[in-house]
Design a protein around this motif. Structure first.
Motif, PDB file in Angstrom:
ATOM      1  N   GLN A  40       0.971  -1.511  -0.084  1.00 39.31           N
ATOM      2  CA  GLN A  40      -0.135   0.051  -0.223  1.00 39.31           C
ATOM      3  C   GLN A  40       1.193   1.012  -0.150  1.00 39.31           C
ATOM      4  O   GLN A  40       1.511   1.651   0.982  1.00 39.31           O
ATOM      5  CB  GLN A  40      -0.976  -0.091   0.956  1.00 39.31           C
ATOM      6  N   LEU A  45      -1.637  12.818  -4.146  1.00 38.40           N
ATOM      7  CA  LEU A  45      -2.425  13.976  -5.136  1.00 38.40           C
ATOM      8  C   LEU A  45      -1.716  15.319  -4.105  1.00 38.40           C
ATOM      9  O   LEU A  45      -1.242  16.496  -4.113  1.00 38.40           O
ATOM     10  CB  LEU A  45      -3.712  13.924  -4.749  1.00 38.40           C
ATOM     11  N   VAL A  46      -2.014  14.849  -2.415  1.00 36.55           N
ATOM     12  CA  VAL A  46      -1.588  16.056  -1.491  1.00 36.55           C
ATOM     13  C   VAL A  46      -0.407  16.432  -1.471  1.00 36.55           C
ATOM     14  O   VAL A  46      -0.021  17.805  -1.932  1.00 36.55           O
ATOM     15  CB  VAL A  46      -2.240  15.912  -0.554  1.00 36.55           C
ATOM     16  N   VAL A  88      -6.165   1.408  12.764  1.00 37.78           N
ATOM     17  CA  VAL A  88      -7.383   2.847  12.725  1.00 37.78           C
ATOM     18  C   VAL A  88      -6.666   3.552  14.312  1.00 37.78           C
ATOM     19  O   VAL A  88      -7.348   4.452  14.148  1.00 37.78           O
ATOM     20  CB  VAL A  88      -8.775   1.667  12.652  1.00 37.78           C
ATOM     21  N   ILE A  89      -6.575   2.770  14.976  1.00 34.64           N
ATOM     22  CA  ILE A  89      -6.974   3.291  16.362  1.00 34.64           C
ATOM     23  C   ILE A  89      -5.072   4.213  16.263  1.00 34.64           C
ATOM     24  O   ILE A  89      -5.341   5.360  17.278  1.00 34.64           O
ATOM     25  CB  ILE A  89      -6.585   2.450  17.943  1.00 34.64           C
TER      26      ILE A  89
HETATM   27  C1  LIG Z   1      -6.873  -4.874   3.906  1.00 28.86           C
HETATM   28  C2  LIG Z   1      -6.477  -3.217   4.647  1.00 28.86           C
HETATM   29  C3  LIG Z   1      -7.031  -3.961   6.363  1.00 28.86           C
HETATM   30  C4  LIG Z   1      -6.694  -3.344   7.217  1.00 28.86           C
HETATM   31  N1  LIG Z   1      -7.520  -4.499   8.251  1.00 28.86           N
HETATM   32  C5  LIG Z   1      -7.345  -3.113   9.508  1.00 28.86           C
HETATM   33  C6  LIG Z   1      -7.702  -4.183  10.765  1.00 28.86           C
HETATM   34  O1  LIG Z   1      -7.962  -5.184  10.950  1.00 28.86           O
HETATM   35  N2  LIG Z   1      -7.819  -3.641  11.976  1.00 28.86           N
HETATM   36  C7  LIG Z   1      -6.278  -1.974  11.624  1.00 28.86           C
HETATM   37  O2  LIG Z   1      -6.690  -1.157  12.631  1.00 28.86           O
HETATM   38  N3  LIG Z   1      -6.369  -1.465  11.008  1.00 28.86           N
HETATM   39  C8  LIG Z   1      -6.867  -1.844   9.479  1.00 28.86           C
HETATM   40  N4  LIG Z   1      -6.441  -1.598   8.599  1.00 28.86           N
HETATM   41  C9  LIG Z   1      -5.351   0.292   8.766  1.00 28.86           C
HETATM   42  C10 LIG Z   1      -6.475   0.869   8.318  1.00 28.86           C
HETATM   43  O3  LIG Z   1      -7.016   0.591   7.835  1.00 28.86           O
HETATM   44  C11 LIG Z   1      -5.738   2.324   8.529  1.00 28.86           C
HETATM   45  O4  LIG Z   1      -4.370   1.837   9.293  1.00 28.86           O
HETATM   46  C12 LIG Z   1      -6.731   3.421   8.562  1.00 28.86           C
HETATM   47  O5  LIG Z   1      -7.876   3.338   8.050  1.00 28.86           O
HETATM   48  C13 LIG Z   1      -6.104   4.965   8.259  1.00 28.86           C
HETATM   49  O6  LIG Z   1      -6.359   5.806   8.599  1.00 28.86           O
HETATM   50  P1  LIG Z   1      -6.763   7.009   8.018  1.00 28.86           P
HETATM   51  O7  LIG Z   1      -7.617   8.089   8.410  1.00 28.86           O
HETATM   52  O8  LIG Z   1      -5.318   7.873   8.499  1.00 28.86           O
HETATM   53  O9  LIG Z   1      -6.106   6.907   5.942  1.00 28.86           O
HETATM   54  P2  LIG Z   1      -7.428   6.072   5.127  1.00 28.86           P
HETATM   55  O10 LIG Z   1      -8.409   5.198   5.942  1.00 28.86           O
HETATM   56  O11 LIG Z   1      -7.116   5.784   4.049  1.00 28.86           O
HETATM   57  O12 LIG Z   1      -8.296   7.981   4.946  1.00 28.86           O
HETATM   58  C14 LIG Z   1      -7.552   8.167   3.989  1.00 28.86           C
HETATM   59  C15 LIG Z   1      -9.209   9.229   3.100  1.00 28.86           C
HETATM   60  O13 LIG Z   1      -8.712  10.546   2.718  1.00 28.86           O
HETATM   61  C16 LIG Z   1      -8.901  10.240   1.244  1.00 28.86           C
HETATM   62  N5  LIG Z   1      -8.439  11.267   0.281  1.00 28.86           N
HETATM   63  C17 LIG Z   1      -7.491  10.573  -0.207  1.00 28.86           C
HETATM   64  N6  LIG Z   1      -6.903  11.540  -0.998  1.00 28.86           N
HETATM   65  C18 LIG Z   1      -7.882  12.600  -0.665  1.00 28.86           C
HETATM   66  C19 LIG Z   1      -7.771  13.686  -1.580  1.00 28.86           C
HETATM   67  N7  LIG Z   1      -7.009  13.883  -2.004  1.00 28.86           N
HETATM   68  N8  LIG Z   1      -9.019  14.563  -1.347  1.00 28.86           N
HETATM   69  C20 LIG Z   1      -9.581  14.026  -0.822  1.00 28.86           C
HETATM   70  N9  LIG Z   1      -9.499  12.800   0.055  1.00 28.86           N
HETATM   71  C21 LIG Z   1      -8.956  12.296  -0.209  1.00 28.86           C
HETATM   72  C22 LIG Z   1      -9.290   8.642   1.119  1.00 28.86           C
HETATM   73  O14 LIG Z   1     -10.725   8.245   0.080  1.00 28.86           O
HETATM   74  C23 LIG Z   1      -9.664   8.179   2.216  1.00 28.86           C
HETATM   75  O15 LIG Z   1     -10.927   8.302   2.445  1.00 28.86           O
HETATM   76  C24 LIG Z   1      -6.677  -2.766   7.138  1.00 28.86           C
HETATM   77  C25 LIG Z   1      -5.489  -2.039   6.039  1.00 28.86           C
HETATM   78  C26 LIG Z   1      -6.080  -2.149   4.843  1.00 28.86           C
HETATM   79  C27 LIG Z   1      -5.751  -1.405   3.586  1.00 28.86           C
END
Ligand SMILES: Cc1cc2nc3c(=O)[nH]c(=O)nc-3n(C[C@H](O)[C@H](O)[C@H](O)COP(=O)(O)OP(=O)(O)OC[C@H]3O[C@@H](n4cnc5c(N)ncnc54)[C@H](O)[C@@H]3O)c2cc1C
Length: 113
Positions: A40, A45-46, A88-89
């Motif tokens: 991943q 973009l940003v 997530v946490i």
């Molecule tokens: C397959 C998979 C399974 C996982 N399982 C687990 C699990 O069981 N437990 C756990 O704790 N973690 C898990 N994770 C990890 C967890 O999903 C991430 O650590 C968490 O979602 C990160 O949150 P975030 O808000 O930093 O990013 P994200 O959840 O990725 O959110 C970023 C957001 O920004 C948006 N975005 C991106 N670029 C732009 C832009 N230019 N303009 C506007 N919006 C934009 C995206 O569309 C997205 O909605 C998993 C990840 C994956 C891929």
């Protein structure tokens, strides 16, 4: 499932060699199930469109983990885009930290970049 053979390319600036596709080496494998296990990366973009935002060579935004402050005044970041793939946490915690810093930045009630 269609596959494409790779070979090791030359070393990059850090000395690490990466796989390079071999053109025309596609082949088909008969399979019952595919388990996807891919790397991943952060959405570029940003970082690409925001001047003065320091990023790592992996494309993550450089931010102070204690405040979420980035190299650009008034811009805060947290979550996977800073740490790379995590949980997530951790992302929720970073969001909370950044929210406090943004509040301090906007109200002038504390120190933040
Ligand atoms: C397959 C998979 C399974 C996982 N399982 C687990 C699990 O069981 N437990 C756990 O704790 N973690 C898990 N994770 C990890 C967890 O999903 C991430 O650590 C968490 O979602 C990160 O949150 P975030 O808000 O930093 O990013 P994200 O959840 O990725 O959110 C970023 C957001 O920004 C948006 N975005 C991106 N670029 C732009 C832009 N230019 N303009 C506007 N919006 C934009 C995206 O569309 C997205 O909605 C998993 C990840 C994956 C891929």
């Amino acid at each position: 499932m269609e596959c494409l053979r790779h070979e090791l390319g030359g070393p990059d600036a850090s000395g690490r060699r990466s796989p390079v596709p071999i053109p025309g080496s596609e082949f088909i494998m008969e399979v019952d199930t595919v388990v996807v296990a891919i790397g991943q990366g952060s959405n570029p973009l940003v970082p690409r469109t925001t001047k003065d935002l320091e990023i790592t060579k992996k494309g993550n935004i450089v931010a102070d983990l204690a405040t979420g402050a980035t190299s650009k005044a008034g811009v805060f970041a947290g979550g996977d885009v800073v740490t790379g793939a995590a949980t997530v946490i951790l992302a929720m915690g970073a969001g909370r930290t950044a929210a406090k810093s943004i509040h301090a930045y906007l109200t002038g009630s504390g120190s933040s970049k």
